[in-house]
Design a protein around this motif. Structure first.
Motif, short mmCIF file in Angstrom:
data_model
loop_
_atom_site.label_atom_id
_atom_site.label_comp_id
_atom_site.label_asym_id
_atom_site.label_seq_id
_atom_site.Cartn_x
_atom_site.Cartn_y
_atom_site.Cartn_z
N MET B 1 0.85 -1.20 0.00
CA MET B 1 0.00 0.00 0.00
C MET B 1 0.88 1.25 0.00
SD MET B 1 -3.18 0.90 2.43
CE MET B 1 -3.30 -0.66 3.27
N ASP B 2 0.56 2.19 -0.87
CA ASP B 2 1.40 3.40 -0.86
C ASP B 2 0.92 4.37 0.21
OD1 ASP B 2 -0.19 5.66 -2.80
OD2 ASP B 2 -0.78 3.56 -2.94
N SER B 3 1.75 5.37 0.44
CA SER B 3 1.54 6.17 1.65
C SER B 3 0.30 7.07 1.56
CB SER B 3 2.78 7.00 1.93
OG SER B 3 3.05 7.83 0.84
N THR B 4 -0.04 7.52 0.36
CA THR B 4 -1.22 8.41 0.28
C THR B 4 -2.48 7.65 0.68
OG1 THR B 4 -1.35 7.88 -2.06
CG2 THR B 4 -0.34 9.98 -1.46
N LEU B 5 -2.51 6.37 0.29
CA LEU B 5 -3.68 5.56 0.62
C LEU B 5 -3.80 5.39 2.13
CD1 LEU B 5 -5.11 4.56 -1.95
CD2 LEU B 5 -4.68 2.26 -1.14
N ILE B 6 -2.63 5.16 2.75
CA ILE B 6 -2.63 5.00 4.21
C ILE B 6 -3.12 6.28 4.87
CG2 ILE B 6 -1.17 4.63 6.22
CD1 ILE B 6 0.56 2.86 4.54
N MET B 7 -2.63 7.41 4.36
CA MET B 7 -3.05 8.69 4.93
C MET B 7 -4.56 8.88 4.79
SD MET B 7 -0.46 9.72 6.32
CE MET B 7 -1.02 11.28 6.99
N GLN B 8 -5.06 8.52 3.61
CA GLN B 8 -6.51 8.64 3.38
C GLN B 8 -7.30 7.78 4.36
OE1 GLN B 8 -7.55 7.76 -0.62
NE2 GLN B 8 -6.83 9.73 -1.41
N GLU B 9 -6.81 6.54 4.51
CA GLU B 9 -7.49 5.62 5.40
C GLU B 9 -7.49 6.16 6.83
OE1 GLU B 9 -6.06 1.58 5.02
OE2 GLU B 9 -6.56 1.25 7.12
N LEU B 10 -6.31 6.67 7.24
CA LEU B 10 -6.19 7.22 8.59
C LEU B 10 -7.15 8.37 8.78
CD1 LEU B 10 -2.46 7.51 9.66
CD2 LEU B 10 -4.35 6.45 10.86
N LYS B 11 -7.20 9.24 7.76
CA LYS B 11 -8.05 10.42 7.86
C LYS B 11 -9.51 10.00 8.03
CE LYS B 11 -8.93 14.44 5.35
NZ LYS B 11 -9.11 14.73 3.93
N ALA B 12 -9.91 9.04 7.20
CA ALA B 12 -11.30 8.58 7.27
C ALA B 12 -11.61 7.99 8.63
CB ALA B 12 -11.55 7.56 6.17
N LEU B 13 -10.66 7.18 9.14
CA LEU B 13 -10.91 6.51 10.42
C LEU B 13 -10.97 7.51 11.57
CD1 LEU B 13 -8.71 3.36 10.01
CD2 LEU B 13 -11.14 3.38 10.43
N ILE B 14 -10.05 8.49 11.54
CA ILE B 14 -10.07 9.49 12.61
C ILE B 14 -11.35 10.30 12.56
CG2 ILE B 14 -8.91 11.55 13.50
CD1 ILE B 14 -6.31 10.34 12.50
N GLU B 15 -11.77 10.62 11.33
CA GLU B 15 -13.03 11.37 11.16
C GLU B 15 -14.19 10.58 11.76
OE1 GLU B 15 -12.93 13.40 7.26
OE2 GLU B 15 -15.06 12.87 7.28
N LYS B 16 -14.16 9.27 11.51
CA LYS B 16 -15.20 8.39 12.06
C LYS B 16 -15.20 8.44 13.58
CE LYS B 16 -14.74 4.63 13.92
NZ LYS B 16 -14.00 3.46 14.32
N GLU B 17 -13.99 8.38 14.19
CA GLU B 17 -13.92 8.42 15.65
C GLU B 17 -14.50 9.73 16.18
OE1 GLU B 17 -12.67 6.27 17.91
OE2 GLU B 17 -12.01 4.72 16.52
N ILE B 18 -14.14 10.84 15.52
CA ILE B 18 -14.62 12.13 16.00
C ILE B 18 -16.13 12.23 15.88
CG2 ILE B 18 -14.52 14.62 15.60
CD1 ILE B 18 -11.61 14.24 14.77
N ARG B 19 -16.66 11.77 14.72
CA ARG B 19 -18.12 11.78 14.54
C ARG B 19 -18.80 10.98 15.63
NH1 ARG B 19 -19.12 11.48 8.49
NH2 ARG B 19 -18.64 13.63 7.96
N LEU B 20 -18.24 9.81 15.87
CA LEU B 20 -18.85 8.91 16.84
C LEU B 20 -18.90 9.58 18.21
CD1 LEU B 20 -19.64 5.98 16.20
CD2 LEU B 20 -17.68 5.29 17.53
N GLU B 21 -17.78 10.24 18.57
CA GLU B 21 -17.72 10.91 19.85
C GLU B 21 -18.73 12.05 19.89
OE1 GLU B 21 -14.97 9.96 22.21
OE2 GLU B 21 -16.63 10.75 23.39
N TRP B 22 -18.85 12.76 18.77
CA TRP B 22 -19.74 13.91 18.73
C TRP B 22 -21.18 13.48 18.85
CZ3 TRP B 22 -18.71 18.47 20.05
CH2 TRP B 22 -19.56 19.52 19.72
N ARG B 23 -21.49 12.29 18.29
CA ARG B 23 -22.86 11.81 18.41
C ARG B 23 -23.19 11.42 19.84
NH1 ARG B 23 -23.11 7.91 13.39
NH2 ARG B 23 -22.86 9.51 11.80
N GLN B 24 -22.18 10.93 20.55
CA GLN B 24 -22.44 10.57 21.95
C GLN B 24 -21.82 11.64 22.82
OE1 GLN B 24 -20.18 6.88 21.99
NE2 GLN B 24 -22.11 5.79 21.79
N ARG B 25 -22.33 12.84 22.71
CA ARG B 25 -21.68 13.93 23.42
C ARG B 25 -21.73 13.74 24.94
NH1 ARG B 25 -24.11 18.64 20.21
NH2 ARG B 25 -24.81 16.77 19.16
N TYR B 26 -22.72 12.98 25.39
CA TYR B 26 -22.83 12.81 26.84
C TYR B 26 -21.57 12.15 27.40
CZ TYR B 26 -24.06 8.04 25.56
OH TYR B 26 -24.04 6.79 25.04
#
Lengths: 218, 226
Positions: B1-26
């Motif tokens: 896997m080349d590095s841009t793909l890894i960066m993209q994957e990381l970005k998507a996953l981190i975004e997912k974590e933040i969204r998830l946290e934001w949905r459960q703000r409590y």
């Protein structure tokens, strides 16, 4: 005979260590006096413990690579005997501390490091006991074993050298090798390290065989 | 896997974590309230009765509060999502991507929590720190170290049934060396010592952080399989 030579070597070395350790001639040091003999027992126990922990981690890595349950058994038993050696080293050290530093348990970074090490390996066994499934238990505890070893090494080897310590070789105190031990002592000390490590491996191999018998019986 | 793909994957996953946290703000609010009420309990027990506390106690207490906050907030990073959904992620993303994204996300979360915590702590219990920049450095390095260690331990503990007990039992001993170095570094900061006296501590802490992150990166694929 092919496989027993190292056991004979172990017995011979340990006999030599005990005889020399209790009866040999040692240099007279101001505070240490006769307690310097403990260096033949206390320090090799630590070296033995480190060797056994390294072996335990080695088999943990091996298990993760090929998933062979026998490697997990090796890993556990090495950790078990490492804890046993750790406790023995702790006791001999405590005894020594009482007669040289005047305290059974002085506040010293190395002692703290070892207490933490024993805690780490105790929690390793707690982790093991909380899984029913054999493969799962083996895999997770192998992961923790490697992880813990990697954080334990800087604790034991780096931290005590930065802070003031009562132990020789730390915090500006001269190491044993430099001043206290003469060449006659070293002739006992180095074999003693090998002897105690071999003893650890021997105990471990017996425990592993016991475990294999129990596994096959079930 | 080349590095841009890894960066993209990381970005998507981190975004997912933040969204998830934001949905459960409590949960997030709960963590903030946790640190605020802990500080307040310390304030009640130390500062009200006696005349303040020794600088050493001040420092140690802050790190202990931070440690418990970290353990509490990171324990859930593997348990908040259901097993089925985790299986789904695992079919989509590489294990390395998952562990790195979780570590990075936890670092950000813990940094936010610890800075809020430090702010409140200073308001309630006074500020004996002379070199605040160095203290903040210690907090940042500490947050990185805590969250990377605890993320991996949370991964291990989440596979067992008694997760929260195991989490404490497994993580405290391996975090202790880091904690003692952090307390030394922050003590130097409190005494207002020069930067060059603390290079050793900073270097060792960064080295420990690097070791922990590398090992998590290498070991997580095995954890993921079970």
């Amino acid at each position: 005979m092919k496989k027993t030579w190292w056991k004979i070597l172990c017995v011979v070395i340990l006999l030599y260590t005990i005889i020399q350790g209790l009866g040999g001639i040692v240099p007279r040091q101001p505070i240490l006096n006769e307690t310097i003999r403990n260096v033949y027992f206390h320090v090799p126990l630590w070296f033995g413990m480190m060797a056994l922990m390294t072996a335990s981690m080695w088999f943990a890595i091996k298990y993760l690579r090929n998933g062979n349950i026998a490697d997990d058994e090796y890993s556990v038993e090495f950790a078990n005997v490492a804890i046993f050696f750790g406790i023995l080293g702790f006791m001999t050290g405590s005894l020594w501390g009482q007669f040289t530093w005047g305290d059974w348990l002085p506040k010293d970074p190395k002692i703290i490091a070892v207490e933490v090490g024993l805690l780490i390996y105790s929690s390793y066994f707690i982790l093991r006991s909380s899984f029913e499934d054999e493969q799962r238990r083996a895999r997770l505890s192998a992961i923790y074993n490697i992880f813990a070893f990697a954080t334990f090494i800087p604790l034991v080897w780096i931290l005590p050298r930065l802070t003031d310590s009562l132990h020789p070789g730390n915090g500006g105190n001269p190491a044993f090798g430099k001043y206290d031990m003469d060449s006659a002592m070293r002739m006992v000390f180095y074999p003693a390290i090998i002897g105690f490590t071999l003893l650890g491996v021997w105990i471990t191999s017996l425990r592993i065989r016991l475990r294999v018998i129990e596994r096959l019986k079930l | 896997m080349d590095s841009t793909l890894i960066m993209q994957e990381l970005k998507a996953l981190i975004e997912k974590e933040i969204r998830l946290e934001w949905r459960q703000r409590y949960a997030l609010n709960g963590m903030i309230l946790y640190i605020v009420s802990t500080v307040f309990v310390c304030y009640m027990s130390f500062a009200l009765k006696s005349k303040g506390m020794e600088p050493i106690t001040w420092n140690t207490l802050f790190w202990i509060i931070l440690l418990f906050t970290a353990v509490n907030s990171i324990t859930k990073s593997f348990t908040q999502e259901r097993a089925g959904r985790q299986l789904y992620y695992y079919t989509l993303a590489s294990p390395q991507g998952i562990i790195l994204s979780k570590i990075i996300y936890n670092i950000v979360l813990l940094l936010a929590l610890s800075l809020i915590g430090l702010f409140i702590y200073i308001i309630f219990l006074g500020n004996p720190v002379q070199n605040l920049l160095m203290y903040l450095t210690a907090v940042v390095i500490g947050a990185i170290g805590f969250s990377s260690t605890l993320t991996m331990v949370a991964g291990i503990a989440s596979k067992a049934e008694n997760t929260s007990t195991l989490m404490a039992v497994l993580s405290f001993p391996i975090i202790l060396p880091m904690l003692s170095m952090l307390i030394r570094l922050s003590k130097n900061a409190m005494d207002g010592l020069e930067w060059n006296t603390s290079y050793d501590e900073i270097l060792i802490l960064l080295a420990i952080d690097a070791i922990v992150i590398t090992i998590s990166y290498l070991l997580f694929p095995f954890l993921w399989r079970s």
